[in-house]
Design a protein around this motif. Structure first.
Motif, PDB file in Angstrom:
ATOM      1  N   ARG A 167       8.684  -0.981  -8.643  1.00 43.24           N
ATOM      2  CA  ARG A 167       9.353  -2.085  -8.216  1.00 43.24           C
ATOM      3  C   ARG A 167       9.324  -2.529  -6.863  1.00 43.24           C
ATOM      4  NH1 ARG A 167      13.699  -0.549  -5.100  1.00 43.24           N
ATOM      5  NH2 ARG A 167      14.659   1.543  -5.854  1.00 43.24           N
ATOM      6  N   ASP A 168       9.572  -3.989  -6.383  1.00 42.54           N
ATOM      7  CA  ASP A 168       9.461  -4.243  -5.018  1.00 42.54           C
ATOM      8  C   ASP A 168      10.690  -4.210  -4.459  1.00 42.54           C
ATOM      9  OD1 ASP A 168      10.448  -6.589  -5.651  1.00 42.54           O
ATOM     10  OD2 ASP A 168       8.672  -7.649  -6.010  1.00 42.54           O
ATOM     11  N   SER A 169      10.711  -4.777  -3.373  1.00 39.92           N
ATOM     12  CA  SER A 169      12.035  -4.611  -2.342  1.00 39.92           C
ATOM     13  C   SER A 169      12.951  -5.855  -2.820  1.00 39.92           C
ATOM     14  CB  SER A 169      11.735  -4.707  -0.800  1.00 39.92           C
ATOM     15  OG  SER A 169      11.070  -5.890  -0.373  1.00 39.92           O
ATOM     16  N   PHE A 233       0.569  -1.419  -4.773  1.00 36.44           N
ATOM     17  CA  PHE A 233       0.871  -2.718  -4.021  1.00 36.44           C
ATOM     18  C   PHE A 233       0.607  -3.780  -5.355  1.00 36.44           C
ATOM     19  CE2 PHE A 233      -3.177  -1.087  -2.506  1.00 36.44           C
ATOM     20  CZ  PHE A 233      -4.093  -1.978  -2.601  1.00 36.44           C
ATOM     21  N   TRP A 234       1.221  -4.843  -5.102  1.00 34.14           N
ATOM     22  CA  TRP A 234       0.833  -6.080  -5.652  1.00 34.14           C
ATOM     23  C   TRP A 234       0.305  -7.157  -4.638  1.00 34.14           C
ATOM     24  CZ3 TRP A 234       0.463  -8.627 -10.049  1.00 34.14           C
ATOM     25  CH2 TRP A 234       0.968  -9.846 -10.035  1.00 34.14           C
ATOM     26  N   ARG A 241       1.877  -6.695  -1.194  1.00 32.44           N
ATOM     27  CA  ARG A 241       3.347  -6.406  -1.304  1.00 32.44           C
ATOM     28  C   ARG A 241       3.532  -4.632  -1.797  1.00 32.44           C
ATOM     29  NH1 ARG A 241       7.043 -10.000  -4.498  1.00 32.44           N
ATOM     30  NH2 ARG A 241       6.227 -11.547  -2.890  1.00 32.44           N
ATOM     31  N   GLU A 242       3.945  -4.060  -0.886  1.00 29.29           N
ATOM     32  CA  GLU A 242       3.995  -2.542  -1.471  1.00 29.29           C
ATOM     33  C   GLU A 242       5.058  -2.194  -2.452  1.00 29.29           C
ATOM     34  OE1 GLU A 242       4.792   1.832   0.582  1.00 29.29           O
ATOM     35  OE2 GLU A 242       3.624   0.645   1.775  1.00 29.29           O
ATOM     36  N   LEU A 243       4.619  -1.437  -3.547  1.00 28.19           N
ATOM     37  CA  LEU A 243       5.647  -1.243  -4.568  1.00 28.19           C
ATOM     38  C   LEU A 243       6.063   0.213  -4.637  1.00 28.19           C
ATOM     39  CD1 LEU A 243       3.618  -2.863  -7.398  1.00 28.19           C
ATOM     40  CD2 LEU A 243       5.546  -3.883  -5.823  1.00 28.19           C
ATOM     41  N   ARG A 244       7.259   0.361  -4.938  1.00 29.74           N
ATOM     42  CA  ARG A 244       7.981   1.777  -5.079  1.00 29.74           C
ATOM     43  C   ARG A 244       7.776   2.313  -6.358  1.00 29.74           C
ATOM     44  NH1 ARG A 244      11.597   4.518  -1.959  1.00 29.74           N
ATOM     45  NH2 ARG A 244      12.889   6.048  -3.076  1.00 29.74           N
TER      46      ARG A 244
END
Length: 274
Positions: A167-169, A233-234, A241-244
């Motif tokens: 998921r992203d922020s 990342f996406w 966009r870094e992803l967790r």
């Protein structure tokens, strides 16, 4: 240069039939096969629902098949783990809130496991889905053998299973699923969106190796990069966009019940109907 391999992701819910398979007792023509059939119990709720249970020698798990008496679907074996009770099967649509969510800090979550409990000595059978238990009746052995030998058997209808979740922020989830063994499918599928609204994406699996996977649209404008060592990342038109990462095994209840990907899906277990 990474090797490339293009696999078009399948539609979310496939309407094609599952591949035919052979049950553990096969045609029951030799002694070994007949012994397996003799060890197999068949239970019914009297409403057209049947579940067969075949103990796995030397292991704690049990091989189940579920169906209407004429057509049975294989339920994937639960892991052979000391903490997973005999007769358990995975169905994350139903939660057992009394089960341990993190056994001994191992990350093993028992809440998504349901159970078939057969007691041949007491002549009882019951199916528990989450917190709900439904009594079944053991079918008389001669009749059970007749039903089991005449029925057709298929692999589990679940053609894809969760492989990675991120998921992203902003709370957008990225779910990657991989085809299940024996499904007749091959490859991955990707769904993206906020909780409850994930949608399948028309993406290609362009890289798959020991370091991770990369998925991309044909033009390359959108990419999902899963990395086993570096942050995933996406990518939207080269903007990252870094992803967790969100551990799959500890979040099966979230994946199956809250993201929307499995809404309305049948998994081929008794919990589809009970």
């Amino acid at each position: 240069m990474f090797p490339t391999r293009f696999v078009v992701l399948a539609l979310l819910l496939s309407s094609s039939a599952s591949p035919a398979i052979e049950p553990p007792w096969g045609p029951a023509k030799n002694l070994g096969q007949r012994m397996v059939l003799e060890r197999t119990s068949l239970c019914t709720d009297g409403k057209g629902h049947y579940v067969s249970a075949t103990p796995t020698p030397g292991m704690s798990n049990v091989q189940f098949f579920y169906g209407d008496g004429k057509r049975f679907m294989q339920i994937p074996l639960a892991p052979n783990h000391i903490w997973i009770p005999s007769g358990a099967f995975l169905d994350p649509r139903f939660e057992n809130p009394e089960a341990n969510s993190d056994v001994n800090g191992s990350g093993l979550d028992l809440r998504p496991y349901s159970r078939v409990k057969v007691d041949t000595k007491e002549n009882t059978c019951a199916v528990t889905c989450g917190r709900r238990t439904t009594p079944f009746t053991l079918v008389e052995p001669a009749r059970a053998r007749e039903v089991l030998l005449q029925a057709a058997y298929e692999a589990s209808p679940q053609k894809y299973a969760p492989h990675a979740l991120l998921r992203d922020s902003k709370g957008v989830y990225y779910l990657v699923e991989k085809s299940t063994p024996g499904s007749g499918e091959r490859g991955y599928r990707v769904s993206i969106g906020p909780r409850g609204q994930l949608k399948p994406q028309r993406m290609l699996n362009v890289v798959e190796d020991s370091k991770g996977e990369i998925f991309s649209t044909r033009g390359g404008d959108l990419q999902l990069v899963l990395d086993r060592e570096q942050p995933s990342f996406w990518v939207v038109k080269k903007r990252r966009r870094e992803l967790r990462p969100v551990p799959v095994e500890q979040n099966l209840l979230l994946i199956y019940n809250e993201l929307g990907v499995y809404t309305g899906a049948r998994l081929g277990t008794p919990c589809d109907d009970l």
